[in-house]
Write an enzyme that holds these catalytic residues in place. Structure first.
Site, short mmCIF file in Angstrom:
data_model
loop_
_atom_site.label_atom_id
_atom_site.label_comp_id
_atom_site.label_asym_id
_atom_site.label_seq_id
_atom_site.Cartn_x
_atom_site.Cartn_y
_atom_site.Cartn_z
N ARG A 220 3.64 4.56 -1.69
CA ARG A 220 4.78 5.25 -2.13
C ARG A 220 6.13 4.35 -2.08
NH1 ARG A 220 1.33 8.32 -0.72
NH2 ARG A 220 0.88 6.88 0.75
N THR A 221 6.31 3.91 -0.91
CA THR A 221 7.78 3.27 -0.81
C THR A 221 7.70 1.88 -1.73
OG1 THR A 221 7.70 4.05 1.56
CG2 THR A 221 9.29 2.64 1.09
N LYS B 104 3.10 -19.06 7.60
CA LYS B 104 3.17 -20.39 8.12
C LYS B 104 4.38 -20.51 9.25
CE LYS B 104 3.26 -21.67 3.16
NZ LYS B 104 4.13 -22.29 2.36
N ARG C 107 10.08 -3.94 4.40
CA ARG C 107 9.10 -3.17 5.38
C ARG C 107 8.52 -4.10 6.32
NH1 ARG C 107 5.05 1.64 4.49
NH2 ARG C 107 6.86 2.59 4.19
N HIS D 282 12.85 4.86 9.01
CA HIS D 282 12.52 4.76 7.57
C HIS D 282 13.49 5.58 6.70
CE1 HIS D 282 10.01 4.98 4.16
NE2 HIS D 282 8.97 4.98 4.51
N1 CP Z 1 5.75 7.50 3.13
C1 CP Z 1 5.57 6.26 3.03
O1 CP Z 1 6.25 5.54 3.78
O2 CP Z 1 4.64 6.19 2.36
P1 CP Z 1 3.76 4.45 2.18
O3 CP Z 1 3.44 4.20 3.72
O4 CP Z 1 2.76 4.66 1.18
O5 CP Z 1 4.90 3.65 1.65
#
Ligand code: CP
Length: 305
Positions: free
Chosen positions: A51-52, A80, A101, A129
């Site tokens: 999603r993100t 590396k 991320r 998040h």
């Molecule tokens: N909600 C969320 O962060 O989903 P993903 O891990 O799929 O990005």
């Protein structure tokens, strides 16, 4: 130049403004189709995501911009031994904004200090998040018509659940919010959230092990996954993973206008039989996430709305 590392980097007025912009994008998408023309988003994902990452990428594409990046650490020079800081400086030569991320808490913060472009934290370990929180807030606002005067139940892994920590932090800013924490003993909310947010701001909360007991009071039910990747011990994960499974039967005592949210992915904690219930909002939540990220990208790139 601004980055977004923690939801506390945004004032309540700015959060409300982002929600208003996202609502305007939903109502008038054509108005925004060229807002980020010639701008590039780099998605640097060192940890899996559906999603993100895709939501950030579609957000930039729908603003008329383009996207570069990697979706796993092993396909970048971090395999590396390149540091996050050097990667961020490098990517600053190619892109206008970064969404990152990383499994390590604080990595997006390190990137933001080295980069010469805005960095958005797209999830750092069990820590934060913030764009999921913005997604949750716009969903609650659209589904309930308000962000105040509600009882919010958060259920599942409250210890490692970064989305829960940020949501509690953000919702605590609004009047008349009460929390019900529903979790196994081993996965209760960390002390720093209890003390630094709830107790410090005098926010009412209760703790329970029983979802059924809590259900009748809730206006929002925020379900979370027990996250295998955060456990050191597989036996603990197996013992706890099915602590709460939401089923149509468990919703019988729920309010008719309850809104059920989940950051997704789900594993087993919401039965697919619940998906058809009018109170299930988690796939709408995914869609709203794209619009709020469009609003955020514009804000951080200082694009005129
Ligand atoms: N909600 C969320 O962060 O989903 P993903 O891990 O799929 O990005």
């Amino acid at each position: 130049m601004r980055s977004l590392i923690d939801i506390n980097d945004l004032s309540t007025e700015e959060i409300n403004h982002l929600i208003a912009t996202a609502n305007d994008i939903i109502a008038n998408p054509d108005k925004y189709a060229e807002k980020c023309r010639r701008k590039k988003l780099a998605t640097l994902f060192y940890e899996p995501s559906t999603r993100t990452r895709l939501s950030f990428e579609s957000a930039m594409l729908e603003l008329g911009g383009s996207v570069i990046g990697f979706s796993e650490a092993n396909s970048s020079s971090s395999a590396k031994g390149e540091s996050v800081a050097d990667t961020a400086r490098t990517v600053s030569c190619f892109a206008d904004i970064i969404a990152m991320r990383h499994p390590k808490e604080g990595a997006p913060m390190v990137a933001s200090l080295a980069a010469s472009i805005p960095v958005i934290n797209a999830g750092d370990g069990g820590h934060n998040h913030p764009t999921q929180t913005l997604t949750d807030l716009i969903t609650i606002s659209r589904e309930k018509g308000r962000l105040d005067n509600m009882t919010v139940g958060v259920c599942g892994d409250l210890k490692f659940g970064r989305t829960v920590h940020s949501l509690i932090n953000a919702m605590s800013r609004y009047e008349g919010i009460k929390f019900v924490m529903i979790s196994p003993e081993e996965l209760t909310i960390p002390d720093y959230v209890m003390q630094d947010v709830l107790q410090k701001k005098n926010i009412p909360y209760t703790e329970t092990r029983s979802l059924e007991e809590a259900m009748p009071d809730l206006d929002i039910l925020y379900m979370t996954r027990v996250q295998r990747e955060r456990f050191f011990n597989e036996a603990d994960y197996i013992r706890l993973k099915d602590s709460y499974i939401l089923t149509p039967e468990k919703l019988q005592n729920a309010k008719k206008d309850l809104a059920i949210l989940h950051p997704l992915p789900r594993v087993n904690e919401i039965s697919t039989a619940v998906d058809a219930d009018h109170r299930a909002c988690y796939f709408k939540q995914v869609l709203y996430g794209k619009y709020i990220r469009m609003a955020l990208i514009m804000m951080l790139l200082e694009v005129e709305e």
